[in-house]
Write a protein that holds these residues in place. Structure first.
Motif, PDB file in Angstrom:
ATOM      1  N   THR A   1       0.829  -1.207   0.000  1.00  0.00           N
ATOM      2  CA  THR A   1       0.000   0.000   0.000  1.00  0.00           C
ATOM      3  C   THR A   1       0.865   1.259   0.000  1.00  0.00           C
ATOM      4  O   THR A   1       0.600   2.215  -0.763  1.00  0.00           O
TER       5      THR A   1
ATOM      6  N   SER B   1       2.709   1.704  -3.403  1.00  0.00           N
ATOM      7  CA  SER B   1       1.738   2.060  -4.447  1.00  0.00           C
ATOM      8  C   SER B   1       1.365   3.531  -4.349  1.00  0.00           C
ATOM      9  O   SER B   1       1.275   4.238  -5.361  1.00  0.00           O
TER      10      SER B   1
ATOM     11  N   TYR C   1       2.340   6.538  -7.081  1.00  0.00           N
ATOM     12  CA  TYR C   1       1.285   7.318  -7.735  1.00  0.00           C
ATOM     13  C   TYR C   1       1.447   8.825  -7.514  1.00  0.00           C
ATOM     14  O   TYR C   1       1.298   9.616  -8.452  1.00  0.00           O
TER      15      TYR C   1
END
Length: 512
Positions: free
Chosen positions: A17, A20, A24
């Protein structure tokens, strides 16, 4: 020592998590402009290079505008969050692995080494462009004219994949030589000096290795744009954070191709020098430097004591040489000692060259090594702080203040360089004093800390209240700088009062 399955799943979910999210948001909020054409001209504008898109699409847009996604900067708060999560999970799971636990002093030293390294990047490497200037020169004078660089357009996703693998290949050889060559090991050994193995160990970095490591990536300049290299290098370093944990045992088929916690734990065993890849383990398998953690488990299972000790920690983390002082992570000079000694006790150039070139892994990286269970006389943890709890609380508070000041140096690059340089010096001096306090050698740390507080107070008074004619940097007395200095002065006064009234809390526990 196998952690509970729920602990492994939890830390994996948190890591996935976090990375990621960082992948992003980086192109949208954490970017920097890469200036230069290899001929001394900056070729740089002040317009923003941040993208409106996240992920790979945004990163491509940033690089096309000659900007670099600053993945490490974006990951720093997430690194700290993951460290906190690992602490909580380790305690809740009752982790039996001694080397995988957390110790306040050791965690302080790892975070301090990371802060020192980032200070060197922000105040030396980045302003002088020590890696990008020579890289850009090769790219613009050889890569582009030869036509090689035009074959790798940055807008193509396959170029990013190729570049990431190429970056890891270059990192493998840097990392391998960092164990074989003493003058590089003198810096890299800082990363290995912790006798614990947890996520905070990943941040235990060397300023020297950071300054010289860029040389190994120069072959990439024949193919890849400087902005792309900068982003991929950071992504490669960021990936290596999560493999520093004892909460994850094995990951099945992934163990054949990627660097995992299992492979990297072997790398951190102070008795072997193996497994040098950053993202991929295939380089070690190809070049004969691979050692599997299960080899140690096989020896353990075959030992007579295996029935009495069904689980035992196989690794001995740290370096062969015991860390002498907690201040070593600030100065990072301990492992230069063999080279200094060869010069001080000069016996000919052969001895000096040998001391500078022959590192601990010089002849062992491709040799057959056995990962045997530690002997009963082996000490896992050889360096502990004897500072009382109140003294450690003082160090913790001052460390948090130093980290906040460090973030100002890292994030506000538009701040005048003299201010950043001064603030960086204050951060490093504070960290050094904290290391002396953790050493708990009588009143030495208290005296040096008091001198530091008084020196800072005198500087604040001179800077804030001197006339413009007497102060050549009076134009830097902006409201922000004045507020920061007044807050810092107040903190130093409070520190002095605490030292005077509670000096007994800094004496070693063993002497009280």
């Amino acid at each position: 020592v196998d952690p509970p399955p729920w602990a492994s799943v939890s830390i994996i979910a948190i890591v996935v998590t976090s990375f990621s999210l960082a992948f992003y948001i980086t192109p949208m909020y954490f970017t920097s402009r890469i200036c230069g054409n290899g001929k001394g001209s900056p070729v740089c504008t002040s317009e923003s290079v941040a993208s409106a898109y996240g992920g790979l699409e945004g990163a491509i847009e940033v690089v096309k505008a000659s900007g670099s996604p600053d993945y490490i900067l974006a990951c720093i708060p997430l690194f700290l969050a993951m460290i906190l999560a690992e602490m909580v999970i380790s305690v809740a799971a009752g982790l039996q692995c001694v080397g995988g636990r957390y110790d306040m002093s050791d965690t302080w030293s790892s975070l301090t080494a990371g802060t020192t390294q980032q200070m060197s990047v922000a105040l030396i490497k980045a302003p002088l462009k020590l890696s990008l200037v020579p890289y850009s020169y090769i790219y613009y004078n050889y890569g582009l004219p030869s036509g090689l660089a035009r074959m790798f357009p940055v807008e193509q996703p396959w170029v990013w994949v190729f570049g990431f693998v190429f970056t890891d290949f270059c990192y493998y050889w840097f990392h391998r030589l960092a164990h074989q060559v003493q003058i590089i090991w003198a810096g890299h050994s800082v990363h290995h000096s912790s006798e614990y193995y947890n996520l905070s160990t990943a941040l235990r970095q060397s300023w020297w290795a950071t300054l010289i490591g860029s040389v190994f990536y120069f072959p990439m300049a024949l193919f890849l744009h400087p902005a792309l290299y900068s982003g991929l290098d950071q992504a490669n370093v960021a990936y290596q954070f999560w493999v520093h944990t004892c909460l994850i045992r094995r990951l099945g088929v992934l163990e054949w191709f990627f660097m995992t916690p299992s492979h990297h734990r072997v790398h951190h065993d102070r008795r072997v020098h193996k497994n040098f890849g950053g993202f991929l383990i295939v380089w070690d398998r190809l070049f004969g430097t691979f050692l599997d953690e299960t080899e140690g488990l096989k020896h353990l299972d075959a030992s007579p004591s295996s029935e009495r000790l069904p689980q035992e920690e196989v690794m001995l983390f740290g370096t062969a040489a015991k860390v002498r002082s907690w201040t070593d992570v600030v100065l990072q000079l301990q492992f230069w000692q063999p080279i200094f000694d060869s010069i001080r006790h000069f016996r000919g150039f052969t001895g000096v060259f040998r001391a500078a070139l022959v590192g601990p892994g010089f002849s062992t990286v491709t040799a057959t090594r056995a990962l045997l269970p530690p002997s009963s006389s082996a000490q896992r943890i050889r360096k502990r702080s004897d500072l009382p709890a109140a003294g450690k609380a003082y160090v913790l508070v001052h460390f948090l203040i130093a980290v906040l000041a460090g973030f100002v140096v890292l994030l506000f690059s538009s701040t005048p360089y003299p201010v950043r340089l001064l603030l960086g010096g204050c951060v490093l001096s504070s960290l050094y004093c904290q290391g002396l306090l953790l050493d708990a050698e009588g009143m030495k740390g208290v005296r040096v800390e008091a001198i530091k507080c008084c020196t800072f107070l005198l500087f604040c008074a001179a800077f804030l209240y001197s006339s413009e004619e007497a102060n050549p940097y009076s134009e830097l007395r902006t409201p922000l700088v004045v507020s920061m200095l007044k807050a810092g002065a107040g903190a130093q006064i409070g520190s002095l009062l605490f030292l005077l009234s509670n000096h007994g809390d800094f004496l070693p526990v063993s002497s009280r």
